[in-house]
Design a protein around this motif. Structure first.
Motif, mmCIF file in Angstrom:
data_model
loop_
_atom_site.group_PDB
_atom_site.id
_atom_site.type_symbol
_atom_site.label_atom_id
_atom_site.label_comp_id
_atom_site.label_asym_id
_atom_site.label_seq_id
_atom_site.Cartn_x
_atom_site.Cartn_y
_atom_site.Cartn_z
ATOM 1 N N ARG A 1 -10.189 -10.941 -6.191
ATOM 2 C CA ARG A 1 -10.129 -10.204 -7.461
ATOM 3 C C ARG A 1 -9.234 -8.984 -7.342
ATOM 4 O O ARG A 1 -8.396 -8.715 -8.216
ATOM 5 C CB ARG A 1 -11.556 -9.792 -7.853
ATOM 6 N N ARG B 1 -6.880 -8.473 -5.127
ATOM 7 C CA ARG B 1 -5.477 -8.878 -4.915
ATOM 8 C C ARG B 1 -4.798 -9.241 -6.239
ATOM 9 O O ARG B 1 -3.607 -8.985 -6.423
ATOM 10 C CB ARG B 1 -5.447 -10.086 -3.970
ATOM 11 N N SER B 2 -5.578 -9.838 -7.136
ATOM 12 C CA SER B 2 -4.983 -10.228 -8.418
ATOM 13 C C SER B 2 -4.535 -9.020 -9.229
ATOM 14 O O SER B 2 -3.666 -9.134 -10.092
ATOM 15 C CB SER B 2 -5.987 -11.059 -9.218
ATOM 16 N N LEU B 3 -5.143 -7.861 -8.950
ATOM 17 C CA LEU B 3 -4.754 -6.634 -9.653
ATOM 18 C C LEU B 3 -3.538 -5.968 -9.033
ATOM 19 O O LEU B 3 -2.944 -5.066 -9.631
ATOM 20 C CB LEU B 3 -5.929 -5.646 -9.654
ATOM 21 N N GLY B 4 -3.196 -6.377 -7.797
ATOM 22 C CA GLY B 4 -2.035 -5.815 -7.123
ATOM 23 C C GLY B 4 -2.172 -4.350 -6.768
ATOM 24 O O GLY B 4 -1.180 -3.635 -6.684
ATOM 25 N N SER B 5 -3.419 -3.896 -6.549
ATOM 26 C CA SER B 5 -3.632 -2.472 -6.297
ATOM 27 C C SER B 5 -3.221 -2.062 -4.893
ATOM 28 O O SER B 5 -2.659 -0.996 -4.686
ATOM 29 C CB SER B 5 -5.111 -2.121 -6.514
ATOM 30 N N ALA B 6 -3.560 -2.894 -3.903
ATOM 31 C CA ALA B 6 -3.250 -2.552 -2.520
ATOM 32 C C ALA B 6 -3.224 -3.826 -1.694
ATOM 33 O O ALA B 6 -3.748 -4.864 -2.093
ATOM 34 C CB ALA B 6 -4.286 -1.578 -1.968
ATOM 35 N N ARG B 7 -2.599 -3.739 -0.538
ATOM 36 C CA ARG B 7 -2.568 -4.863 0.381
ATOM 37 C C ARG B 7 -3.897 -4.912 1.135
ATOM 38 O O ARG B 7 -4.349 -3.909 1.686
ATOM 39 C CB ARG B 7 -1.409 -4.704 1.358
ATOM 40 N N SER C 1 -1.806 2.352 1.730
ATOM 41 C CA SER C 1 -1.110 1.073 1.596
ATOM 42 C C SER C 1 -1.947 -0.116 2.042
ATOM 43 O O SER C 1 -1.644 -1.247 1.687
ATOM 44 C CB SER C 1 0.184 1.090 2.427
ATOM 45 N N GLU D 1 -4.710 -15.413 0.974
ATOM 46 C CA GLU D 1 -3.726 -15.075 1.977
ATOM 47 C C GLU D 1 -4.261 -14.009 2.906
ATOM 48 O O GLU D 1 -5.118 -13.221 2.550
ATOM 49 C CB GLU D 1 -2.448 -14.584 1.299
#
Length: 473
Positions: free
Chosen positions: A313, A315-321, A355, A461
């Motif tokens: 969930r 990761r789908s927001l692209g907030s952090a690695r 990060s 991933e």
């Protein structure tokens, strides 16, 4: 006063019972002493009769003395055939003839003699004749000493009771005086004056322990009241911000007679309302947890799937690695509440990471250990317990301006309801690490070597899955 009365009653009963027992034992001991002296003399005369008949009785044996005052030898016809000087000519006691028997009599009266006597009767046989030897000892002096003892006890017992009652009154009063001061002080303490404390006596006794315990209780009540006041103030402050935004826009629309446009609803009103709704839900959950404990619906869950789904969930927001390393684990728990706890911790780590966020999970004996670490600025050691408190606030690097400070408090309650722990430490990446331990209870750690999947069925991933030996608990 009640304690004094009870103590006096107990002492009175104890002394009365003891006095009566002593008088009884004294009376019995006196009787036994008299029976021994009369029995010895009667047996000596009976033995002489059995050897040589009545003429064989020595007149010296019939003389009073050696604990015997009156002696009679009575034949089978009830006639007195021998007696001590001055003894009555008739039998003092009517006795059935029976040789080689001993009988004892108390409170015997002798005509012409004053006072009462104790008597021993011994049977004797010579040829075909039966005789009874009766020896009597005056008991008046002994009984008089018993009466004197009884009178002394009757006088001493009330005096002892009075002395004991006075001593108890003084000692109990002195002992309970600190209790009276404590009671007075407690009555003066009100809900607005919890900073007051009761006096602690100098003596190291139970009263001192009571006073110390009450002061500890007052300290806890004071801390609880301060925490409650802070809680109400913080909740009011947090709710005021979204309410101010919503009421301000609605007042503006009302003053200008204009409608609220859809972008304003979507960008301001709806987010602020949802923020307030989430905060109210969180407060209700914490209030229920405080009142009755947090209710959990236990079921068998795959903890690795829950963790993987939350990572997917974020990761789908692209907030952090996010770096993920999990071990397949099955446990007993409340899936929804564990999901919420993990979401709060992961979202918090993502907000403050520079990060990278690392999520790992493995089993240690009978617990599952989930670790969420970030590479942010970290949390000082002195503040690591504070962040689990409600409305806790640290520096802006660790709290965004929209947070209410309830996330980690909810995590603590959920983990505690499952019998686990939540702690904060320093991560290898330099930031903070939140470690959650959850008991597996009757869970089963699966023997699984395939990668864990997300809720959608795809392999996330940067996921590594380690094999784990199956075990049952």
């Amino acid at each position: 006063m009640q304690s004094t009365i009870i103590a006096a009653a107990v002492v009175t009963v104890a002394l009365a019972v003891g006095g009566m027992a002593m008088l009884f034992m004294l009376h019995r001991a006196n009787n036994e002493a008299m029976y021994r002296s009369t029995g010895r003399q009667a047996y000596q005369i009976a033995a002489a009769i059995e050897r040589r008949g009545v003429p064989g009785v020595d007149m010296d044996d019939l003389a009073p003395g050696a604990g015997v005052d009156v002696i009679q030898v009575i034949d089978a016809d009830g006639r007195v055939v021998r007696s001590s000087p001055g003894a009555p000519t008739g039998p003092i006691i009517e006795i059935d003839q029976a040789p080689h028997t001993y009988r004892y009599f108390d409170d015997v009266s002798i005509p012409g003699f004053s006072g009462e006597f104790c008597a021993t009767a011994v049977g004797a046989e010579y040829g075909d004749q039966y005789f009874t030897v009766l020896a009597l000892d005056r008991a008046t002096g002994v009984r008089h000493s018993e009466w004197i003892t009884g009178i002394i006890l009757a006088v001493e017992i009330p005096l002892l009771v009075v002395v004991a009652a006075g001593a108890v009154y003084l000692l109990v009063g002195r002992s309970l005086r600190p209790v009276s001061r404590i009671t007075k002080q407690v009555n003066e303490i009100t809900a607005t004056a919890l900073e007051q404390r009761v006096p602690v006596p100098a003596a190291d006794d139970e009263i001192s322990t009571l006073a110390t315990t009450m002061n500890d209780m007052l300290s806890r009540l004071e801390n609880a009241r301060e925490a409650q006041l802070r809680f109400v103030a913080d909740a009011s402050h947090e709710l005021r911000s979204p309410l101010t935004s919503i009421v301000g826009i609605l007042d503006l629309a009302d003053d200008t007679d204009s409608s609220v446009d859809l972008p304003t609803v979507r960008t301001i009103l709806l987010p602020e309302a949802k923020r307030m709704q989430v905060m109210v839900d969180d407060l209700l959950m914490l209030a229920r947890a405080d009142e009755n404990g947090l209710t959990v619906n236990l079921d068998e869950i795959d903890l690795d799937d829950v963790v993987a789904a939350e990572v997917a969930r974020v990761r789908s927001l692209g907030s952090a690695r996010i770096r993920l390393h999990i071990t397949p684990i099955r446990m007993i728990g409340d899936s929804d509440k564990i999901t919420r706890a993990l979401r709060n911790v992961i979202d918090n780590a993502v907000r403050h990471a520079r990060s990278m966020v690392s999520v790992t999970m493995h089993a240690e004996r009978d617990v599952a250990v989930v670790t969420i670490a970030d590479d942010g600025s970290g949390i000082p050691v002195r503040d690591r317990d504070i962040v689990f408190q409600r409305f806790a606030r640290l520096d802006v690097d660790r709290r965004n301006q929209f947070g209410a400070g309830l996330g980690l408090a909810i995590v603590q309650e959920i983990v505690r309801a499952h019998g686990g722990t939540a702690t904060i430490g320093e991560s290898d990446m330099g930031g903070a690490t939140v470690t959650i331990t959850l008991p597996l209870a009757a869970s089963e750690v699966r023997d699984h070597t395939t990668p864990a999947t997300t809720a959608s069925g795809s392999v996330p991933e940067e996921v590594s899955v380690s094999p784990q030996t199956s075990q049952s608990r």
